[in-house]
Design a protein around this motif. Structure first.
Motif, PDB file in Angstrom:
ATOM      1  N   TYR A  32       0.862  -1.177   0.000  1.00 31.81           N
ATOM      2  CA  TYR A  32       0.000   0.000   0.000  1.00 31.81           C
ATOM      3  C   TYR A  32       0.892   1.219   0.000  1.00 31.81           C
ATOM      4  O   TYR A  32       1.857   1.284   0.787  1.00 31.81           O
ATOM      5  N   LEU A  34       1.172   5.637  -0.438  1.00 30.85           N
ATOM      6  CA  LEU A  34       0.419   6.860  -0.218  1.00 30.85           C
ATOM      7  C   LEU A  34       1.290   8.075  -0.537  1.00 30.85           C
ATOM      8  O   LEU A  34       2.515   8.005  -0.457  1.00 30.85           O
ATOM      9  N   TYR A  36       1.528  12.205   0.671  1.00 35.12           N
ATOM     10  CA  TYR A  36       1.097  13.219   1.609  1.00 35.12           C
ATOM     11  C   TYR A  36       1.721  14.547   1.217  1.00 35.12           C
ATOM     12  O   TYR A  36       2.825  14.605   0.689  1.00 35.12           O
ATOM     13  N   LYS A  38       2.751  18.352   2.882  1.00 35.81           N
ATOM     14  CA  LYS A  38       3.015  18.915   4.204  1.00 35.81           C
ATOM     15  C   LYS A  38       3.472  20.366   4.099  1.00 35.81           C
ATOM     16  O   LYS A  38       4.399  20.683   3.349  1.00 35.81           O
ATOM     17  N   ALA A  41       5.247  23.339   9.981  1.00 40.91           N
ATOM     18  CA  ALA A  41       4.558  23.402  11.280  1.00 40.91           C
ATOM     19  C   ALA A  41       3.130  22.857  11.224  1.00 40.91           C
ATOM     20  O   ALA A  41       2.299  23.200  12.075  1.00 40.91           O
ATOM     21  N   GLU A  42       2.818  22.034  10.247  1.00 39.86           N
ATOM     22  CA  GLU A  42       1.526  21.359  10.194  1.00 39.86           C
ATOM     23  C   GLU A  42       1.743  19.867  10.020  1.00 39.86           C
ATOM     24  O   GLU A  42       2.812  19.423   9.591  1.00 39.86           O
ATOM     25  N   GLY A  43       0.704  19.082  10.328  1.00 39.17           N
ATOM     26  CA  GLY A  43       0.796  17.654  10.098  1.00 39.17           C
ATOM     27  C   GLY A  43       0.651  17.322   8.624  1.00 39.17           C
ATOM     28  O   GLY A  43       0.081  18.087   7.854  1.00 39.17           O
ATOM     29  N   PRO A  44       1.188  16.168   8.203  1.00 36.76           N
ATOM     30  CA  PRO A  44       1.001  15.737   6.811  1.00 36.76           C
ATOM     31  C   PRO A  44      -0.478  15.559   6.482  1.00 36.76           C
ATOM     32  O   PRO A  44      -1.261  15.088   7.319  1.00 36.76           O
ATOM     33  N   PHE A  46      -3.147  13.809   3.805  1.00 40.35           N
ATOM     34  CA  PHE A  46      -3.264  12.747   2.807  1.00 40.35           C
ATOM     35  C   PHE A  46      -3.736  13.300   1.466  1.00 40.35           C
ATOM     36  O   PHE A  46      -4.645  14.133   1.399  1.00 40.35           O
ATOM     37  N   PHE A  89       5.563  13.935   0.590  1.00 38.59           N
ATOM     38  CA  PHE A  89       6.162  12.697   1.072  1.00 38.59           C
ATOM     39  C   PHE A  89       5.426  11.504   0.473  1.00 38.59           C
ATOM     40  O   PHE A  89       4.195  11.468   0.473  1.00 38.59           O
ATOM     41  N   TYR A  99       3.977   2.414   8.668  1.00 35.50           N
ATOM     42  CA  TYR A  99       4.032   3.139   7.408  1.00 35.50           C
ATOM     43  C   TYR A  99       5.376   3.841   7.367  1.00 35.50           C
ATOM     44  O   TYR A  99       5.703   4.603   8.287  1.00 35.50           O
ATOM     45  N   ILE A 100       6.141   3.617   6.311  1.00 37.36           N
ATOM     46  CA  ILE A 100       7.477   4.205   6.188  1.00 37.36           C
ATOM     47  C   ILE A 100       7.399   5.368   5.200  1.00 37.36           C
ATOM     48  O   ILE A 100       6.867   5.209   4.095  1.00 37.36           O
ATOM     49  N   PHE A 101       7.962   6.491   5.621  1.00 40.07           N
ATOM     50  CA  PHE A 101       7.926   7.690   4.790  1.00 40.07           C
ATOM     51  C   PHE A 101       9.259   7.917   4.089  1.00 40.07           C
ATOM     52  O   PHE A 101      10.325   7.569   4.617  1.00 40.07           O
ATOM     53  N   GLY A 102       9.183   8.514   2.918  1.00 43.21           N
ATOM     54  CA  GLY A 102      10.372   8.954   2.213  1.00 43.21           C
ATOM     55  C   GLY A 102      10.904  10.253   2.783  1.00 43.21           C
ATOM     56  O   GLY A 102      10.368  10.790   3.761  1.00 43.21           O
ATOM     57  N   THR A 103      11.959  10.750   2.180  1.00 43.07           N
ATOM     58  CA  THR A 103      12.655  11.931   2.693  1.00 43.07           C
ATOM     59  C   THR A 103      11.998  13.238   2.274  1.00 43.07           C
ATOM     60  O   THR A 103      12.349  14.285   2.781  1.00 43.07           O
TER      61      THR A 103
ATOM     62  N   TYR B  35       4.817   9.513  15.181  1.00 43.30           N
ATOM     63  CA  TYR B  35       5.915   9.789  14.265  1.00 43.30           C
ATOM     64  C   TYR B  35       6.636  11.034  14.770  1.00 43.30           C
ATOM     65  O   TYR B  35       6.075  11.819  15.538  1.00 43.30           O
ATOM     66  N   LYS B  42      13.161  13.712   7.387  1.00 43.48           N
ATOM     67  CA  LYS B  42      11.985  12.942   7.003  1.00 43.48           C
ATOM     68  C   LYS B  42      11.096  12.664   8.212  1.00 43.48           C
ATOM     69  O   LYS B  42      11.496  12.843   9.370  1.00 43.48           O
ATOM     70  N   VAL B  43       9.889  12.246   7.926  1.00 43.76           N
ATOM     71  CA  VAL B  43       8.938  11.848   8.955  1.00 43.76           C
ATOM     72  C   VAL B  43       9.273  10.407   9.348  1.00 43.76           C
ATOM     73  O   VAL B  43       9.189   9.495   8.520  1.00 43.76           O
ATOM     74  N   MET B  89       9.421  17.760  15.849  1.00 44.31           N
ATOM     75  CA  MET B  89       7.953  17.765  15.820  1.00 44.31           C
ATOM     76  C   MET B  89       7.494  16.329  15.994  1.00 44.31           C
ATOM     77  O   MET B  89       7.995  15.427  15.316  1.00 44.31           O
ATOM     78  N   PHE B  91       4.285  13.833  15.736  1.00 46.50           N
ATOM     79  CA  PHE B  91       2.960  13.731  15.142  1.00 46.50           C
ATOM     80  C   PHE B  91       2.278  12.455  15.598  1.00 46.50           C
ATOM     81  O   PHE B  91       2.861  11.370  15.551  1.00 46.50           O
ATOM     82  N   GLY B 105      -2.377  14.467  13.254  1.00 44.83           N
ATOM     83  CA  GLY B 105      -2.610  15.688  13.988  1.00 44.83           C
ATOM     84  C   GLY B 105      -1.674  16.788  13.506  1.00 44.83           C
ATOM     85  O   GLY B 105      -0.832  16.569  12.636  1.00 44.83           O
ATOM     86  N   GLU B 106      -1.828  17.972  14.124  1.00 48.62           N
ATOM     87  CA  GLU B 106      -1.031  19.122  13.721  1.00 48.62           C
ATOM     88  C   GLU B 106       0.383  19.074  14.280  1.00 48.62           C
ATOM     89  O   GLU B 106       1.237  19.856  13.865  1.00 48.62           O
TER      90      GLU B 106
END
Lengths: 111, 113
Positions: A32, A34, A36, A38, A41-44, A46, A89, A99-103, B35, B42-43, B89, B91, B105-106
Motif C-alpha cells: 500500500y 500513499l 502526503y 506537508k 509546522a503542520e501535520g502531513p 493525505f 512525502f 508506514y514508512i515515509f520517504g525523505t 511519528y 523525514k517523517v 515535531m 505527530f 494531527g497538527e
C-alpha cells in the motif's frame, strides 16, 4: 536502511504545467502506497493512495502511478497551481502497523 | 470533519526532564501511531499501538519512550529523560481499521535545551 527514497529534494515547475514527483522503494512486501502533502509546522495531509494490485489511481488533478517491477511510484499533478507548493512525502506500508515515509520533495510552483 | 488533536502545540523542556505529549485520535479509529520529524528531515516512524498494546516500534523507540491509552480517549507519548536530540515535531496519527490512510494531527513541537 532507507526503504523508501525520494531522490529529488526539490522541484520547481511553472504554474499550469505538470509536476512529477518520484519515489523508489526497496521492500517488495510493501502493498500500500500513499502520498502526503506537508506545510511547515503542520501535520502531513493525505493526498492519494494506491494498493499494489493496481498500477494507477486518479483523483482530480492528482494521479499516482505504481511500477511494481521497478519498485517505483510517481505522483503527477496536472495542472500545477501555486497552492500546490509544499513538501510531498511518499509512504509505503506492509500491513497495518508501520508506514514508512520517504525523505520528501519540496515542490515550488511558480506563478 | 473529525480530526486528530494534539497538545501541547509547543513544549520547551530542560535536558533530563520527563515530557508527556498528548493526542486525541478520531473517535472510531482503532490503530494509533507516533511519528517524529527532526527539522528539515523525514517523517520517522516511532511506534504503532492497537488493542491496548504496542504493535510495532522502531529502533528510535528505546526504553526512554513509552505510550499508553489511559482512558480510551487520549493516546500519550512519554519521554522519560529528554535529550537534546529529542527536539523535533512529534505527530500522532490514527486509522479507523486495518487499512487506509493515516490521519495526522497538527503536531507537538518539542524543544530540549
Amino acid at each position: 536502511d532507507q526503504q523508501v527514497k525520494q531522490n529529488s529534494p526539490s522541484l520547481s515547475v511553472q504554474e499550469g504545467r505538470i509536476s512529477i514527483l518520484n519515489c523508489d522503494y526497496t521492500n517488495s512486501m510493501f502493498d500500500y502506497f500513499l502520498w502526503y502533502k506537508k506545510y511547515p509546522a503542520e501535520g502531513p495531509t493525505f493526498l492519494i493512495s494506491i494498493s499494489s494490485i493496481k498500477d494507477k489511481n486518479e483523483d482530480g488533478r492528482f494521479t499516482v502511478f505504481l511500477n511494481k517491477s521497478a519498485k517505483h511510484l510517481s505522483l503527477h499533478i496536472v495542472p500545477s497551481q501555486p497552492g500546490d507548493s509544499a513538501v510531498y512525502f511518499c509512504a509505503a506500508s506492509e500491513g497495518t502497523y508501520k508506514y514508512i515515509f520517504g525523505t520528501g520533495t519540496r515542490l515550488k510552483v511558480l506563478a | 470533519e473529525p480530526e486528530v488533536t494534539q497538545t501541547p502545540s509547543h513544549q520547551v523542556t530542560q535536558m533530563g526532564q520527563e515530557v508527556i505529549l498528548r493526542c486525541v485520535p478520531i473517535s472510531n479509529h482503532l490503530y494509533f501511531y507516533w511519528y517524529r520529524q527532526i527539522l528539515g528531515q523525514k517523517v520517522e516512524f516511532l511506534v504503532s499501538f492497537y488493542n491496548n498494546e504496542i504493535s510495532e516500534k522502531s529502533e528510535i523507540f528505546d526504553d526512554q519512550f513509552s505510550v499508553e491509552r489511559p482512558d480510551g480517549s487520549n493516546f500519550t507519548l512519554k519521554i522519560r529523560s529528554t535529550k537534546l536530540e529529542d527536539s523535533a515535531m512529534y505527530f500522532c496519527a490514527s486509522i479507523p481499521s486495518d487499512a487506509g490512510e493515516l490521519f495526522f494531527g497538527e503536531g507537538s513541537r518539542l524543544t530540549v535545551l
